[in-house]
Design a protein around this motif. Structure first.
Motif, short mmCIF file in Angstrom:
data_model
loop_
_atom_site.label_atom_id
_atom_site.label_comp_id
_atom_site.label_asym_id
_atom_site.label_seq_id
_atom_site.Cartn_x
_atom_site.Cartn_y
_atom_site.Cartn_z
N ILE A 163 0.87 -1.18 0.00
CA ILE A 163 0.00 0.00 0.00
C ILE A 163 0.91 1.23 0.00
O ILE A 163 1.88 1.29 0.76
N CYS B 24 -7.97 -2.31 11.95
CA CYS B 24 -7.35 -3.16 10.93
C CYS B 24 -7.56 -4.62 11.35
O CYS B 24 -7.13 -5.03 12.42
N PRO B 25 -8.23 -5.42 10.52
CA PRO B 25 -8.62 -6.77 10.96
C PRO B 25 -7.43 -7.68 11.22
O PRO B 25 -7.54 -8.62 11.99
N THR B 26 -6.30 -7.41 10.59
CA THR B 26 -5.15 -8.29 10.83
C THR B 26 -4.11 -7.63 11.73
O THR B 26 -3.03 -8.16 11.91
N ILE C 245 2.96 -0.24 7.80
CA ILE C 245 2.08 -1.36 7.48
C ILE C 245 2.93 -2.59 7.18
O ILE C 245 3.88 -2.52 6.41
N CYS D 240 -2.12 -5.20 11.36
CA CYS D 240 -0.81 -5.12 10.74
C CYS D 240 -0.34 -3.67 10.57
O CYS D 240 0.54 -3.39 9.77
N MET D 241 -0.95 -2.74 11.31
CA MET D 241 -0.54 -1.34 11.19
C MET D 241 -0.12 -0.81 12.55
O MET D 241 -0.64 -1.22 13.58
N CYS E 209 -1.43 -7.89 5.44
CA CYS E 209 -2.63 -7.11 5.06
C CYS E 209 -3.56 -8.00 4.23
O CYS E 209 -3.12 -8.67 3.30
N THR E 210 -4.86 -8.03 4.59
CA THR E 210 -5.80 -8.85 3.81
C THR E 210 -6.54 -8.03 2.76
O THR E 210 -7.51 -8.50 2.18
N ARG E 211 -6.10 -6.81 2.52
CA ARG E 211 -6.72 -5.95 1.50
C ARG E 211 -8.19 -5.67 1.82
O ARG E 211 -9.04 -5.71 0.95
N CYS E 212 -8.48 -5.41 3.10
CA CYS E 212 -9.87 -5.16 3.46
C CYS E 212 -10.32 -3.78 3.01
O CYS E 212 -11.51 -3.49 2.99
N MET E 213 -9.39 -2.89 2.69
CA MET E 213 -9.67 -1.54 2.18
C MET E 213 -10.01 -0.53 3.27
O MET E 213 -10.16 0.66 2.99
N HIS E 214 -10.14 -0.97 4.51
CA HIS E 214 -10.61 -0.03 5.53
C HIS E 214 -9.72 1.21 5.63
O HIS E 214 -10.21 2.34 5.55
N CYS E 215 -8.41 0.99 5.79
CA CYS E 215 -7.53 2.15 6.00
C CYS E 215 -7.55 3.08 4.79
O CYS E 215 -7.52 4.30 4.93
S1 SF4 Z 1 -6.26 -2.75 3.98
FE1 SF4 Z 1 -7.21 -3.55 5.81
S2 SF4 Z 1 -5.90 -5.25 6.41
FE2 SF4 Z 1 -4.73 -3.99 4.98
S3 SF4 Z 1 -3.57 -2.57 6.27
FE3 SF4 Z 1 -5.46 -1.53 5.67
S4 SF4 Z 1 -6.89 -1.96 7.38
FE4 SF4 Z 1 -5.21 -3.43 7.55
#
Ligand code: SF4
Ligand code: SF4
Lengths: 437, 81
Positions: free
Chosen positions: A244, A284-286, A298, A288-289, A303-309
């Motif tokens: 990212i 962040c679900p994993t 990060i 990792c931040m 990162c599971t690519r959840c898109m939240h951040c």
């Molecule tokens: S995309 Fe989701 S899993 Fe990846 S760093 Fe952002 S919050 Fe965490």
């Protein structure tokens, strides 16, 4: 005065939401008045009869539509759904009231002029009632008679340059998000591949030979605006392989309140000062931040690519540069076995013309499902019945960690002959040298 | 299998089954033809084109039948007159 009294339907209009009953009444009134002097090709009062038969269905607690039919346009096995009511004398306007599915344009982009013309055509040759859009994505024309079908089809294909969509045991009209045409999150050109596969698989779209329906949906990123992961037999979800991208200055800008979080989406209320720990890192679900002396870090491999951040801080965070998509398979609605989300089959694949690699996966899946699938069995159900491993064999994809949902609870391993050195056969004489009878 | 031979086989088998059913899944047809679905599809498409078979659709599922057979067809012809 309405043709039929509809006390039960009237009650539906009293709720807080916009009501389809009001819409139908509006269209019925419009047809009765006919301000544009349209030469209606189906009964002028068909919408009145539609309201009437719906009222009767509510009264009886059961439908008055019969199931399906043989109507269609020449050469097509999909796109038209025969609808006949079982009370044609009471409601002659809806004695036949077929549905037509019209392929929606990519990303559902159209001009208002195009929409108006579509509506004019449908007012002239159909009931004027539409559904924008059906859950597969199509533009749905609700209600016309058999003789109008070919006329509408001719007009659509010749004047509008628009095709009918899929229905029945076909490939359904592929659907895509707006993708890179407008969205900075898009990891591939959703409209390009959606169009290409639609052209490539015309036969599958129009001539039913599958065990059941089959859907492709294209989401440019894991935000999944067309909900491919929940609805498509094959979902193409945009993804990236590298890191990212972080603009640390912009991160500081968010922390300092210079930029509103979520691009100002939640401005309707004062949520207090932006808290990056609570609103981004903590969610962040994993996990990792983290922050390291004022800098956001990060651990991308987690990162599971959840898109939240990225959604919260679009100015500071951006999808990576090594882009493609993930292919998931087997999502479906509840009818049998309950609803299912897609399972990851291909973690990452490049999305580049002419998409040969992707087509190879698709066709492997189809060959397997067409041979092994029972009638009316969705791909997701076949995967459940025969096992994900069978799908991997059919598509020639090597099992990998991303395919594993949970640790094994079956202690047995069934080897196949070609997985074992020397296979099942042995030289009995060589064996006897060391092992007495 | 040649097309004409396949056509004869399909018509024969579907006629035989008419007493119990008038609509068939694609799979039923490929079984009759003893072909892989993709191969069978070419023949079935041609049979539809020549109006030996016709499609029936519920909206969610498609089936095949011979024109003029089955209850649904009778009902629809009544309505069309
Ligand atoms: S995309 Fe989701 S899993 Fe990846 S760093 Fe952002 S919050 Fe965490
Ligand atoms: S799915 Fe992703 S790329 Fe597509 S429109 Fe939604 S946010 Fe944008």
């Amino acid at each position: 005065m309405a043709k039929h009294a509809t006390p039960l339907l009237d009650q539906l209009e009293s709720g807080p939401w916009p009501s389809f009953v009001s819409d139908l009444k509006q269209e019925a009134a419009n047809r009765a008045k006919n301000p544009n002097n349209v030469e209606f090709q189906v009964a002028q009062d068909c919408v009145e009869d539609l309201l009437g038969i719906l009222e009767l269905s509510f009264k009886h607690g059961m439908t008055h539509w019969k199931h399906g039919g043989i109507v269609g346009v020449f050469g097509y096995g999909g796109g038209v759904i025969g609808r006949y009511c079982d009370q044609p004398e009471k409601f002659p306007g809806v004695a036949h009231f077929h549905t037509m599915r019209v392929a929606q344009p990519g990303g559902k982009y159209y001009t208002t002029e195009f929409l108006k013309k579509l509506c004019d055509l449908w007012e002239f040759r159909g009931s004027g009632v539409t559904n924008m859009h059906g859950s597969t994505g199509d533009i749905i024309f609700i209600g016309t008679s058999t003789p109008q079908l070919e006329e509408i089809f001719y007009e659509l294909t010749h004047t509008f340059n628009q095709d009918l969509g899929g229905s029945g045991s076909n490939l359904r009209t592929p659907a895509d998000c707006i993708g890179s045409s407008r969205c900075e999150y898009s990891c591939y050109d959703t409209q390009a591949i959606c169009y290409d596969l639609t052209q490539e698989y015309q036969d599958e779209l129009h001539r039913p030979a599958f065990p059941y329906k089959f859907k492709f949906k294209f989401d440019g990123c894991p935000n999944c605006c067309v909900a491919s992961i929940a609805r498509a037999d094959i979902s193409f979800v945009g993804n990236w392989k590298d890191d990212i991208k972080i603009d640390q200055e912009a991160v500081a800008g968010y922390i300092g309140g210079e930029f509103p979080a979520n691009a100002g989406d939640h401005n309707g209320r004062d949520w207090g000062k932006f808290d990056i720990e609570k609103e981004v890192i903590g969610l962040c679900p994993t996990q990792c931040m983290w922050m390291d002396s004022g800098k956001l870090k990060i651990d991308n491999k987690e990162c599971t690519r959840c898109m939240h951040c990225i959604n919260v801080m679009p100015r500071a965070l951006h999808i990576g540069d090594d882009r493609g998509c993930s292919m998931l398979v087997g999502a479906k609605a509840p009818i049998l076995d309950g609803a299912q989300m897609g399972s990851l089959l291909v973690p990452f694949i490049k999305v580049e013309e002419p998409y040969d690699e992707i087509k190879e996966v698709i066709e492997g899946i189809w060959d397997w499902w067409m041979e092994e699938g029972k009638n009316r069995e969705r791909l997701g159900e076949l995967i459940k019945r025969q096992g994900f491993q069978k799908l991997l064999e059919a598509t020639n994809i090597k099992p990998m960690a991303q395919h594993v949902q949970e640790p094994r609870h079956n202690p047995y391993i069934f080897w196949k002959e070609d997985e074992v050195d020397g296979g099942w056969d042995r030289d009995i004489n060589a064996f006897r040298k060391d092992h007495l009878r | 299998m040649e097309y004409e031979e396949a056509k004869k086989l399909i018509v024969e088998q579907l006629t035989k089954k008419l007493k119990t059913k008038s609509k068939f899944y694609f799979n039923d047809l490929s079984k009759i033809l003893e072909m892989k679905p993709r191969e069978a599809k070419k023949i079935v498409n041609k049979l539809v084109e020549e109006k030996v078979l016709e499609y029936w659709s519920s909206g969610s599922t498609s089936m095949y039948g011979m024109p003029g057979t089955g209850k649904q067809a009778a009902a629809e012809h009544e309505e069309k007159e």
